[in-house]
Design a protein around this motif. Structure first.
Motif, PDB file in Angstrom:
ATOM      1  N   ARG A  50       0.827  -1.223   0.000  1.00 30.34           N
ATOM      2  CA  ARG A  50       0.000   0.000   0.000  1.00 30.34           C
ATOM      3  C   ARG A  50       0.851   1.258   0.000  1.00 30.34           C
ATOM      4  O   ARG A  50       0.509   2.247  -0.660  1.00 30.34           O
ATOM      5  N   GLN A 107       1.990   1.662  -3.518  1.00 33.73           N
ATOM      6  CA  GLN A 107       0.841   2.029  -4.349  1.00 33.73           C
ATOM      7  C   GLN A 107       0.480   3.502  -4.150  1.00 33.73           C
ATOM      8  O   GLN A 107       0.131   4.196  -5.111  1.00 33.73           O
ATOM      9  N   SER A 108       0.582   3.983  -2.939  1.00 31.55           N
ATOM     10  CA  SER A 108       0.287   5.387  -2.650  1.00 31.55           C
ATOM     11  C   SER A 108       1.258   6.306  -3.389  1.00 31.55           C
ATOM     12  O   SER A 108       0.848   7.314  -3.975  1.00 31.55           O
ATOM     13  N   MET A 121       2.781   5.574  -6.095  1.00 32.47           N
ATOM     14  CA  MET A 121       2.458   5.449  -7.517  1.00 32.47           C
ATOM     15  C   MET A 121       1.243   6.299  -7.883  1.00 32.47           C
ATOM     16  O   MET A 121       1.185   6.864  -8.981  1.00 32.47           O
ATOM     17  N   LYS A 122       0.277   6.409  -6.965  1.00 31.25           N
ATOM     18  CA  LYS A 122      -0.886   7.266  -7.219  1.00 31.25           C
ATOM     19  C   LYS A 122      -0.445   8.727  -7.338  1.00 31.25           C
ATOM     20  O   LYS A 122      -0.915   9.462  -8.213  1.00 31.25           O
ATOM     21  N   THR A 146       2.576  -7.654 -10.926  1.00 23.74           N
ATOM     22  CA  THR A 146       1.354  -7.210 -10.253  1.00 23.74           C
ATOM     23  C   THR A 146       0.288  -8.295 -10.319  1.00 23.74           C
ATOM     24  O   THR A 146      -0.381  -8.594  -9.320  1.00 23.74           O
ATOM     25  N   ASP A 177      -1.354 -10.090  -7.203  1.00 20.34           N
ATOM     26  CA  ASP A 177      -2.809 -10.074  -7.035  1.00 20.34           C
ATOM     27  C   ASP A 177      -3.360 -11.489  -6.847  1.00 20.34           C
ATOM     28  O   ASP A 177      -4.239 -11.725  -6.013  1.00 20.34           O
ATOM     29  N   TYR A 188      -5.515   1.074  -9.072  1.00 18.52           N
ATOM     30  CA  TYR A 188      -4.628   2.140  -8.579  1.00 18.52           C
ATOM     31  C   TYR A 188      -3.821   2.717  -9.700  1.00 18.52           C
ATOM     32  O   TYR A 188      -3.897   2.330 -10.813  1.00 18.52           O
TER      33      TYR A 188
END
Length: 147
Positions: free
Chosen positions: A38, A41-42, A44-45, A126, A130, A147
């Motif tokens: 996470r 991912q944050s 990357m956002k 990814t 997943d 995301y």
């Protein structure tokens, strides 16, 4: 007969405690791995937002650094992960390394084929991650297209 029942009761209690302990280890492992994922991912956002505004270099560098840090953290988590979460830990580590490599390719302005291969490697990693998260019923879990 009484000793047999007592022995069976002790065995059942030991089994129950071991199962609880294993579940706690599994849950802690999954939580730690998911947190590292996470965090990346944050970043990357934020990178995606910066790309849309036309000022992405700083964010790409940030993602590269976060990916390297999280990759190292995931490597340590993978080494001590319980057997049940080992594949998930390995997949998350491979994903973080793929993200770091892809951002290095972008920053070094690698040729198109190298950059494309790096980005495809991220997508493959990814999808693998997943799938491992789904196998463990990790919830909530953001999949590739979320995301």
């Amino acid at each position: 007969m009484r000793r047999v029942w007592l022995a069976l009761a002790c065995l059942a209690a030991t089994t129950a405690l071991t199962a609880c302990s294993n579940n706690a280890e599994r849950d802690k492992s999954v939580d730690d791995i998911a947190k590292a994922v996470r965090d990346l991912q944050s970043a990357m956002k934020d990178e995606t937002k910066a790309v849309k505004s036309g000022d992405a270099r700083d964010e790409v560098e940030s993602v590269q650094l976060v990916a390297q840090v999280e990759s190292n953290k995931l490597s340590k988590l993978s080494q001590r992960a319980p057997a049940e979460t080992q594949d998930f830990a390995d997949a998350a580590e491979a994903w973080a390394r793929a993200v770091a490599t892809s951002r290095t390719a972008i920053l070094e302005q690698a040729d198109e084929s190298t950059s494309t291969a790096a980005m495809m490697n991220v997508r493959l990693a990814t999808r693998t991650m997943d799938a491992e998260a789904a196998d463990l019923h990790v919830d909530p879990w953001l999949k590739l297209d979320q995301y």
